[in-house]
Scaffold this active site. Structure first.
Site, PDB file in Angstrom:
ATOM      1  N   GLU A 164      -9.619 -10.678  -7.580  1.00 42.75           N
ATOM      2  CA  GLU A 164      -8.647  -9.591  -7.421  1.00 42.75           C
ATOM      3  C   GLU A 164      -7.515  -9.698  -8.449  1.00 42.75           C
ATOM      4  O   GLU A 164      -7.087  -8.686  -9.012  1.00 42.75           O
ATOM      5  CB  GLU A 164      -8.076  -9.614  -6.001  1.00 42.75           C
ATOM      6  N   HIS A 166      -2.094  -5.471   1.590  1.00 43.39           N
ATOM      7  CA  HIS A 166      -3.357  -6.177   1.346  1.00 43.39           C
ATOM      8  C   HIS A 166      -3.036  -7.598   0.924  1.00 43.39           C
ATOM      9  O   HIS A 166      -2.083  -7.829   0.188  1.00 43.39           O
ATOM     10  CB  HIS A 166      -4.142  -5.491   0.217  1.00 43.39           C
ATOM     11  N   TYR A 192     -12.198  -2.815  -3.521  1.00 46.09           N
ATOM     12  CA  TYR A 192     -12.742  -2.811  -2.157  1.00 46.09           C
ATOM     13  C   TYR A 192     -14.275  -2.810  -2.150  1.00 46.09           C
ATOM     14  O   TYR A 192     -14.885  -2.411  -1.151  1.00 46.09           O
ATOM     15  CB  TYR A 192     -12.190  -1.618  -1.375  1.00 46.09           C
ATOM     16  N   LYS A 211       0.821  -1.211   0.000  1.00 47.52           N
ATOM     17  CA  LYS A 211       0.000   0.000   0.000  1.00 47.52           C
ATOM     18  C   LYS A 211       0.861   1.271   0.000  1.00 47.52           C
ATOM     19  O   LYS A 211       2.068   1.218   0.268  1.00 47.52           O
ATOM     20  CB  LYS A 211      -0.927  -0.031   1.223  1.00 47.52           C
ATOM     21  N   ASN A 259      -1.948   0.171   7.274  1.00 44.65           N
ATOM     22  CA  ASN A 259      -1.487  -1.151   7.709  1.00 44.65           C
ATOM     23  C   ASN A 259      -0.686  -1.868   6.624  1.00 44.65           C
ATOM     24  O   ASN A 259      -0.581  -3.088   6.613  1.00 44.65           O
ATOM     25  CB  ASN A 259      -2.669  -1.976   8.219  1.00 44.65           C
TER      26      ASN A 259
HETATM   27  P1  IDP Z   1      -7.777  -6.815   5.602  1.00 42.00           P
HETATM   28  O1  IDP Z   1      -6.953  -5.811   4.815  1.00 42.00           O
HETATM   29  O2  IDP Z   1      -7.034  -7.349   6.794  1.00 42.00           O
HETATM   30  O3  IDP Z   1      -8.373  -7.894   4.740  1.00 42.00           O
HETATM   31  P2  IDP Z   1     -10.449  -5.646   5.690  1.00 42.00           P
HETATM   32  O4  IDP Z   1     -11.415  -5.815   6.809  1.00 42.00           O
HETATM   33  O5  IDP Z   1     -10.718  -6.375   4.411  1.00 42.00           O
HETATM   34  O6  IDP Z   1      -8.992  -5.987   6.255  1.00 42.00           O
HETATM   35  O7  IDP Z   1     -10.361  -4.078   5.414  1.00 42.00           O
HETATM   36  C1  IDP Z   1      -9.737  -3.583   4.239  1.00 42.00           C
HETATM   37  C2  IDP Z   1      -8.873  -2.410   4.608  1.00 42.00           C
HETATM   38  O8  IDP Z   1      -9.714  -1.337   5.049  1.00 42.00           O
HETATM   39  C3  IDP Z   1      -7.912  -2.640   5.779  1.00 42.00           C
HETATM   40  O9  IDP Z   1      -6.721  -3.275   5.402  1.00 42.00           O
HETATM   41  C4  IDP Z   1      -7.679  -1.221   6.266  1.00 42.00           C
HETATM   42  O10 IDP Z   1      -6.726  -0.530   5.439  1.00 42.00           O
HETATM   43  C5  IDP Z   1      -9.048  -0.596   6.063  1.00 42.00           C
HETATM   44  N1  IDP Z   1      -9.867  -0.684   7.284  1.00 42.00           N
HETATM   45  C6  IDP Z   1     -10.453  -1.777   7.810  1.00 42.00           C
HETATM   46  N2  IDP Z   1     -11.133  -1.491   8.928  1.00 42.00           N
HETATM   47  C7  IDP Z   1     -10.978  -0.150   9.114  1.00 42.00           C
HETATM   48  C8  IDP Z   1     -11.458   0.778  10.115  1.00 42.00           C
HETATM   49  O11 IDP Z   1     -12.162   0.417  11.069  1.00 42.00           O
HETATM   50  N3  IDP Z   1     -11.070   2.080   9.946  1.00 42.00           N
HETATM   51  C9  IDP Z   1     -10.294   2.514   8.911  1.00 42.00           C
HETATM   52  N4  IDP Z   1      -9.834   1.682   7.962  1.00 42.00           N
HETATM   53  C10 IDP Z   1     -10.164   0.368   8.055  1.00 42.00           C
HETATM   54 MG    MG Z   2      -9.829  -7.851   3.273  1.00 45.53          MG
END
Ligand code: IDP
Ligand code: MG
Length: 139
Positions: free
Chosen positions: A126, A115, A49, A9, A112
């Site tokens: 994807e 992905h 997304y 990212k 974070n």
């Molecule tokens: P993942 O990346 O671990 O699969 P997902 O639940 O699919 O997590 O969420 C996609 C992305 O959305 C996350 O990696 C993060 O960057 C963002 N995200 C998820 N939950 C939150 C939140 O509560 N606040 C802000 N961003 C979030």
């Molecule tokens: Mg995810």
């Protein structure tokens, strides 16, 4: 053999962590079979997304992922999807275990770093969003 789509990212590319992150996946025995750097446009970010379209963080997530270039990679290996998810760590870096990418380097739940596909079905979808069959190597 499985394949998983990994995105390095914007935060990780900006912080110079791309090499470290690729190396962590390679150390798990995962093989790079496709890779490209790209600046996501809004349309592709929203498609990638799409599952999160109704979440309160959706607009911020799209803004973040389109804010600067990313690196898209297909990793291949036995149980690649699970291995990628374990190597990444939990979504929230505060909860991710030490020794995982997010646990060691992630700043917060949005920033974070990485992905990874969460199932074989989403991996296929994807991968087709980011790569044509000709861009994926068999070696
Ligand atoms: P993942 O990346 O671990 O699969 P997902 O639940 O699919 O997590 O969420 C996609 C992305 O959305 C996350 O990696 C993060 O960057 C963002 N995200 C998820 N939950 C939150 C939140 O509560 N606040 C802000 N961003 C979030
Ligand atoms: Mg995810």
């Amino acid at each position: 053999m499985e394949q998983s789509l990994v995105l390095i990212k914007p935060d990780a590319v900006q912080r110079g962590l791309a090499g470290t992150i690729i190396s962590r996946f390679e150390r798990q025995g995962l093989k790079v079979v496709a890779m490209k750097m790209l600046h996501l446009d809004k349309a592709l970010a929203q498609r990638h997304y799409a599952i999160h379209w109704d979440k309160p963080f959706f607009n911020d997530l799209v803004k973040f992922i389109t804010s600067s270039p990313i690196i898209a990679i297909i990793f291949e290996g036995d149980r690649a999807i699970e291995t990628v998810r374990q190597t990444m760590g939990a979504t929230d870096p505060a909860k991710a275990k030490s020794g995982t990418i997010r646990g060691d380097f992630g700043l917060n739940i949005q920033h974070n770093l990485v992905h990874g596909s969460d199932s074989s079905e989403t991996a296929k979808k994807e991968i087709s969003l980011f790569f044509t069959p000709e861009e994926i190597f068999d070696y």
